[in-house]
Scaffold this motif. Structure first.
Motif, mmCIF file in Angstrom:
data_model
loop_
_atom_site.group_PDB
_atom_site.id
_atom_site.type_symbol
_atom_site.label_atom_id
_atom_site.label_comp_id
_atom_site.label_asym_id
_atom_site.label_seq_id
_atom_site.Cartn_x
_atom_site.Cartn_y
_atom_site.Cartn_z
ATOM 1 N N PRO A 251 0.819 -1.219 0.000
ATOM 2 C CA PRO A 251 0.000 0.000 0.000
ATOM 3 C C PRO A 251 0.847 1.261 0.000
ATOM 4 C CG PRO A 251 0.159 -0.860 2.218
ATOM 5 C CD PRO A 251 0.937 -1.806 1.345
ATOM 6 N N SER A 252 0.193 2.386 -0.284
ATOM 7 C CA SER A 252 0.818 3.711 -0.226
ATOM 8 C C SER A 252 0.262 4.492 0.960
ATOM 9 C CB SER A 252 0.586 4.482 -1.532
ATOM 10 O OG SER A 252 1.167 3.811 -2.629
ATOM 11 N N VAL A 253 0.985 5.548 1.333
ATOM 12 C CA VAL A 253 0.600 6.430 2.433
ATOM 13 C C VAL A 253 0.113 7.747 1.835
ATOM 14 C CG1 VAL A 253 1.440 7.613 4.509
ATOM 15 C CG2 VAL A 253 2.307 5.335 3.924
ATOM 16 N N PRO A 254 -0.901 8.380 2.413
ATOM 17 C CA PRO A 254 -1.357 9.675 1.881
ATOM 18 C C PRO A 254 -0.222 10.691 1.780
ATOM 19 C CG PRO A 254 -2.932 8.843 3.476
ATOM 20 C CD PRO A 254 -1.756 7.915 3.518
ATOM 21 N N GLY A 255 -0.152 11.361 0.628
ATOM 22 C CA GLY A 255 0.879 12.371 0.414
ATOM 23 C C GLY A 255 2.242 11.821 0.069
ATOM 24 N N ARG A 256 2.364 10.495 -0.073
ATOM 25 C CA ARG A 256 3.665 9.884 -0.365
ATOM 26 C C ARG A 256 3.517 8.857 -1.491
ATOM 27 N NH1 ARG A 256 6.501 8.777 5.462
ATOM 28 N NH2 ARG A 256 8.253 8.292 4.081
ATOM 29 N N VAL B 264 6.695 20.076 -8.763
ATOM 30 C CA VAL B 264 7.678 20.779 -7.930
ATOM 31 C C VAL B 264 6.971 21.659 -6.900
ATOM 32 C CG1 VAL B 264 9.471 22.556 -7.970
ATOM 33 C CG2 VAL B 264 9.529 20.696 -9.631
ATOM 34 N N ASP B 265 5.901 22.324 -7.287
ATOM 35 C CA ASP B 265 5.147 23.143 -6.329
ATOM 36 C C ASP B 265 4.604 22.299 -5.180
ATOM 37 O OD1 ASP B 265 5.641 25.381 -7.811
ATOM 38 O OD2 ASP B 265 3.705 25.360 -8.865
ATOM 39 N N LEU B 266 4.077 21.124 -5.485
ATOM 40 C CA LEU B 266 3.534 20.255 -4.440
ATOM 41 C C LEU B 266 4.629 19.750 -3.506
ATOM 42 C CD1 LEU B 266 0.994 18.178 -6.578
ATOM 43 C CD2 LEU B 266 0.451 19.965 -4.918
ATOM 44 N N ILE B 267 5.824 19.518 -4.053
ATOM 45 C CA ILE B 267 6.933 19.053 -3.215
ATOM 46 C C ILE B 267 7.453 20.191 -2.341
ATOM 47 C CG2 ILE B 267 9.306 18.203 -3.288
ATOM 48 C CD1 ILE B 267 8.533 16.614 -5.797
ATOM 49 N N ARG B 268 7.590 21.379 -2.902
ATOM 50 C CA ARG B 268 8.110 22.516 -2.136
ATOM 51 C C ARG B 268 7.185 22.914 -0.992
ATOM 52 N NH1 ARG B 268 10.344 26.386 -7.083
ATOM 53 N NH2 ARG B 268 12.451 25.471 -7.188
ATOM 54 N N THR B 269 5.887 22.794 -1.191
ATOM 55 C CA THR B 269 4.933 23.151 -0.145
ATOM 56 C C THR B 269 4.727 22.030 0.859
ATOM 57 O OG1 THR B 269 3.089 22.418 -1.553
ATOM 58 C CG2 THR B 269 3.709 24.752 -1.647
#
Length: 419
Positions: free
Chosen positions: A62-67, A129-134
């Motif tokens: 499984p995956s984790v939210p946001g990851r 990139v925006d989602l990673i920076r924030t």
């Protein structure tokens, strides 16, 4: 290759028949988790190479939210959406959740999407990139990163953003695909992945000498139309097209050419990179459904998009580079379908440049000068006959407002008597 049965069944719903040359060459390394660069003609099935590899490596956990555990990067919104659709179909066999993150839509919507676990994040470089920076997306769990159209993503337009994504996914397997890759692209990828494997599939060409460029394939003939006024010739040729892409070099040239073509009775749409996602999707849908016969666009539609049945690709003015010439021309003859007519309408001073580019990628060049007395029958032989627009029923005239004669009696309701 050890791919699970549900994934194989899901792949069979996407495509039927034997594997293509690039799939046979690169799929084993992709499934085994090796870093690779796949270079093959447009429409040869490169998307399925990384789709099968991503789903195979992510299935079973499984995956984790946001990851997310896989990131797929594409240079345009349309290509990102197309990749997400293929990944969703293949990933259905493993129960994976695929989400798209592109510019032009509220970032709050992306945050809501990431509340639930996302296995594969597909998007454009800027939005990812925006989602990673924030801090909305973490790359800690990324096991596979895909660069679709790697040469474009590593170029001047997206190079800085792509470098940020690669630096955040140093431990992930790198799968990169493109139809054009020179030694500079290979060196950039090898600098990040020492064990990079390169699979290159070149299509046979008709010319006696092999092409010296790194371009993998292009339609085999380019008709070069030499004229002092390319726009007027483009308007004339639009009447001979049933489903065509007209490429221009600048955004501000899209609408003037579209309106001029539409004025002749040929249904036409226009879309540039500055258009909204809804308008862009509507324009491509209209071309695919046959609502419009001509789509005037920039390099926005030049890479990766699967548009079936495109019979004409017209370059109005020379492309910016050999790579643009190859990718634009590859919008016709996708996969196993027969290639249509590819033409470039250029000024006399530009003929030598585009002819040299075409010959370098193995295309036979045929020069036409309509202003030099070429008969209409010759144009018909090259581009096909003119297609008469369908007859449109004339709208009925609106009913005229009747005026009441001045002597007519005005009806007034009688007053009720009080009881």
């Amino acid at each position: 290759l050890g791919v699970a049965v549900p994934i194989r069944h899901a792949v069979s719903t996407v495509v039927d028949g034997p594997a293509s040359a690039i799939q046979s060459a690169a799929l084993a390394d992709a499934v085994a988790g090796r870093d690779l660069l796949a270079v093959a003609p447009t429409g040869s099935g490169k998307t399925l190479v990384f789709a099968v590899a991503v789903v195979h490596r992510l299935s079973g956990s499984p995956s984790v939210p946001g990851r997310p555990r896989a990131i797929v990067v594409a240079p345009t919104r349309e290509l990102a959406v197309q990749n997400a659709e293929v990944l969703a179909e293949v990933g259905a066999g493993a129960g994976l959740r695929v989400a798209t993150f592109v510019g032009g839509q509220p970032i709050a919507k992306d945050r809501r999407t990431l509340v639930a676990p996302v296995d594969v994040a597909v998007g454009t470089p800027g939005r990812l990139v925006d989602l990673i920076r924030t801090g909305t997306v973490s790359t800690a769990d990324v096991r596979v990163i895909v660069l679709d159209e790697a040469d474009h993503l590593l170029g001047l337009s997206f190079g800085e953003q792509t470098a940020i994504l690669l630096d955040g996914c140093r431990e992930a397997v790198l799968l990169s695909t493109t139809a054009t890759a020179d030694t500079e692209v290979e060196d950039q990828l090898r600098a990040r992945r020492r064990g990079l494997r390169i699979h290159r599939v070149d299509a046979p060409v008709d010319t006696a000498s092999a092409p010296s460029s790194a371009a993998a394939e292009a339609p085999r003939r380019l008709i070069v139309v030499s004229t002092p006024d390319p726009e007027s010739v483009a308007i004339t040729l639009a009447a001979r097209c049933r489903r065509a892409l007209f490429f221009v070099s600048r955004r501000d040239a899209v609408e003037p050419l579209r309106s001029a073509i539409a004025a002749t009775g040929v249904t036409a749409a226009g879309v540039a990179g500055s258009a909204s996602p809804t308008r862009r999707a509507g324009a491509f849908a209209d071309l695919a459904s046959g609502t419009v016969r001509v789509l005037v666009t920039t390099d926005l539609a030049g890479r990766g998009l699967d548009l079936d049945g495109v019979g004409h690709v017209i370059h109005v003015g020379p492309p910016h580079s050999i790579q643009d010439l190859v990718h634009r021309s590859g919008r016709t003859g996708r996969g196993d379908s027969a290639a249509g007519v590819v033409a470039a309408i250029v000024r006399p001073s530009e003929v030598a440049r585009i002819s040299a580019q075409a010959r370098e990628v193995g295309m036979a060049v045929e020069l036409v000068a309509p202003d030099g007395g070429v008969a209409s029958t010759s144009l018909t032989a090259l581009f096909g006959p003119e297609i008469a627009p369908p007859m449109r029923r004339r709208d009925p005239a609106p009913p005229s407002r009747s005026r009441r004669p001045s002597q007519s009696r005005v009806h007034r309701p009688k007053k009720k008597r009080r009881s």
